[in-house]
Write a protein that holds these residues in place. Structure first.
Motif, PDB file in Angstrom:
ATOM      1  N   LYS A 189       8.575   2.248 -32.115  1.00 36.43           N
ATOM      2  CA  LYS A 189       9.338   1.103 -32.628  1.00 36.43           C
ATOM      3  C   LYS A 189       8.759  -0.217 -32.118  1.00 36.43           C
ATOM      4  CE  LYS A 189      13.693   3.440 -33.510  1.00 36.43           C
ATOM      5  NZ  LYS A 189      15.112   3.531 -33.189  1.00 36.43           N
ATOM      6  N   ALA A 190       8.355  -0.238 -30.869  1.00 36.52           N
ATOM      7  CA  ALA A 190       7.778  -1.458 -30.294  1.00 36.52           C
ATOM      8  C   ALA A 190       6.464  -1.806 -30.985  1.00 36.52           C
ATOM      9  CB  ALA A 190       7.568  -1.292 -28.786  1.00 36.52           C
ATOM     10  N   VAL A 191       5.641  -0.796 -31.267  1.00 36.58           N
ATOM     11  CA  VAL A 191       4.370  -1.037 -31.967  1.00 36.58           C
ATOM     12  C   VAL A 191       4.632  -1.534 -33.383  1.00 36.58           C
ATOM     13  CG1 VAL A 191       2.319   0.119 -32.930  1.00 36.58           C
ATOM     14  CG2 VAL A 191       2.994   0.538 -30.566  1.00 36.58           C
ATOM     15  N   GLU A 192       5.562  -0.900 -34.099  1.00 32.44           N
ATOM     16  CA  GLU A 192       5.899  -1.326 -35.467  1.00 32.44           C
ATOM     17  C   GLU A 192       6.392  -2.768 -35.483  1.00 32.44           C
ATOM     18  OE1 GLU A 192       8.705   1.427 -37.146  1.00 32.44           O
ATOM     19  OE2 GLU A 192       7.308   3.110 -36.989  1.00 32.44           O
ATOM     20  N   LEU A 193       7.268  -3.094 -34.547  1.00 30.12           N
ATOM     21  CA  LEU A 193       7.795  -4.457 -34.468  1.00 30.12           C
ATOM     22  C   LEU A 193       6.676  -5.459 -34.186  1.00 30.12           C
ATOM     23  CD1 LEU A 193      10.222  -6.366 -34.459  1.00 30.12           C
ATOM     24  CD2 LEU A 193      10.515  -5.853 -32.025  1.00 30.12           C
ATOM     25  N   ASP A 194       5.783  -5.100 -33.291  1.00 29.12           N
ATOM     26  CA  ASP A 194       4.665  -5.988 -32.969  1.00 29.12           C
ATOM     27  C   ASP A 194       3.741  -6.167 -34.179  1.00 29.12           C
ATOM     28  OD1 ASP A 194       3.433  -7.537 -30.768  1.00 29.12           O
ATOM     29  OD2 ASP A 194       1.725  -6.199 -31.170  1.00 29.12           O
ATOM     30  N   GLU A 195       3.501  -5.086 -34.921  1.00 31.31           N
ATOM     31  CA  GLU A 195       2.673  -5.185 -36.134  1.00 31.31           C
ATOM     32  C   GLU A 195       3.331  -6.090 -37.165  1.00 31.31           C
ATOM     33  OE1 GLU A 195       2.202  -1.055 -37.200  1.00 31.31           O
ATOM     34  OE2 GLU A 195       0.368  -0.855 -36.009  1.00 31.31           O
ATOM     35  N   LYS A 196       4.654  -5.957 -37.333  1.00 31.84           N
ATOM     36  CA  LYS A 196       5.377  -6.814 -38.286  1.00 31.84           C
ATOM     37  C   LYS A 196       5.297  -8.280 -37.867  1.00 31.84           C
ATOM     38  CE  LYS A 196       8.583  -3.309 -39.917  1.00 31.84           C
ATOM     39  NZ  LYS A 196       9.968  -2.832 -39.943  1.00 31.84           N
ATOM     40  N   LYS A 197       5.457  -8.540 -36.575  1.00 36.05           N
ATOM     41  CA  LYS A 197       5.346  -9.918 -36.084  1.00 36.05           C
ATOM     42  C   LYS A 197       3.945 -10.462 -36.324  1.00 36.05           C
ATOM     43  CE  LYS A 197       8.791  -9.748 -32.363  1.00 36.05           C
ATOM     44  NZ  LYS A 197       8.967  -9.755 -30.901  1.00 36.05           N
ATOM     45  N   GLU A 198       2.943  -9.626 -36.068  1.00 31.92           N
ATOM     46  CA  GLU A 198       1.554 -10.034 -36.264  1.00 31.92           C
ATOM     47  C   GLU A 198       1.299 -10.366 -37.734  1.00 31.92           C
ATOM     48  OE1 GLU A 198      -2.081  -7.272 -35.914  1.00 31.92           O
ATOM     49  OE2 GLU A 198      -1.784  -8.107 -33.892  1.00 31.92           O
ATOM     50  N   GLN A 199       1.805  -9.519 -38.629  1.00 35.62           N
ATOM     51  CA  GLN A 199       1.640  -9.751 -40.066  1.00 35.62           C
ATOM     52  C   GLN A 199       2.370 -11.021 -40.487  1.00 35.62           C
ATOM     53  OE1 GLN A 199      -0.279  -8.180 -42.338  1.00 35.62           O
ATOM     54  NE2 GLN A 199       0.365  -9.746 -43.765  1.00 35.62           N
ATOM     55  N   LEU A 200       3.571 -11.195 -39.985  1.00 37.70           N
ATOM     56  CA  LEU A 200       4.348 -12.381 -40.311  1.00 37.70           C
ATOM     57  C   LEU A 200       3.623 -13.634 -39.848  1.00 37.70           C
ATOM     58  CD1 LEU A 200       6.951 -13.670 -41.383  1.00 37.70           C
ATOM     59  CD2 LEU A 200       7.939 -13.356 -39.116  1.00 37.70           C
ATOM     60  N   MET A 201       3.090 -13.612 -38.644  1.00 38.08           N
ATOM     61  CA  MET A 201       2.373 -14.779 -38.125  1.00 38.08           C
ATOM     62  C   MET A 201       1.131 -15.054 -38.958  1.00 38.08           C
ATOM     63  SD  MET A 201       4.361 -15.991 -36.015  1.00 38.08           S
ATOM     64  CE  MET A 201       3.354 -17.353 -35.506  1.00 38.08           C
ATOM     65  N   SER A 202       0.465 -14.011 -39.398  1.00 38.44           N
ATOM     66  CA  SER A 202      -0.705 -14.170 -40.253  1.00 38.44           C
ATOM     67  C   SER A 202      -0.285 -14.818 -41.567  1.00 38.44           C
ATOM     68  CB  SER A 202      -1.356 -12.805 -40.494  1.00 38.44           C
ATOM     69  OG  SER A 202      -2.358 -12.915 -41.465  1.00 38.44           O
TER      70      SER A 202
END
Length: 143
Positions: free
Chosen positions: A30-43
């Motif tokens: 869950k932490a990895v998924e959340l971090d990936e979503k944040k990374e995508q959002l920031m991109s």
């Protein structure tokens, strides 16, 4: 991979006989998924910011270009030699449309733009002064 858990929490987990590995694995997923979503959002956000900055730069350039064209027209058809010199040789910061340059800029904006009282951007005013300066540089040695 080792993890550290405070003693009171470790005791509570053992007392309930909870599957530590499975819980930790799920929490890490869950932490990895959340971090990936944040990374995508920031991109995505950075792409939006870049696009919006581009529109601001285009608008500023349009204002500068419009002001320059009007400055050239004013210099060629309306300005007196003294007014043109004053605008062209000013430091740019004291130039504000119509301030200290006689009535010709005010008359010019009334005739050409029908809106002397309208507020123009700093870029427009800078462009106007630059256009007038171009004309002044071309004629000053000839008059």
């Amino acid at each position: 991979m080792n993890i550290s858990v405070p003693d009171p929490l470790a005791e509570q987990v053992r007392a309930r006989d909870l599957p530590i590995s499975a819980i930790c694995q799920e929490a890490l997923r869950k932490a990895v998924e959340l971090d990936e979503k944040k990374e995508q959002l920031m991109s995505d956000i950075q792409a939006v910011v870049d696009r919006l900055r581009g529109t601001l730069n285009e608008e500023r350039q349009r204002h500068t270009d419009e002001g320059r064209e009007l400055g050239i027209l004013w210099a060629k058809q309306y300005a007196t030699a003294a007014e043109l010199r004053q605008v062209a040789e000013g430091d740019g910061e004291d130039f504000e449309r119509g301030i200290g340059t006689g009535a010709s800029i005010a008359q010019f904006y009334e005739e050409v733009e029908n809106n002397y009282d309208e507020e123009y951007s700093e870029e427009h005013n800078d462009g106007f002064a630059a256009g007038a300066r171009e004309v002044w540089e071309a004629v000053k040695e000839l008059i």
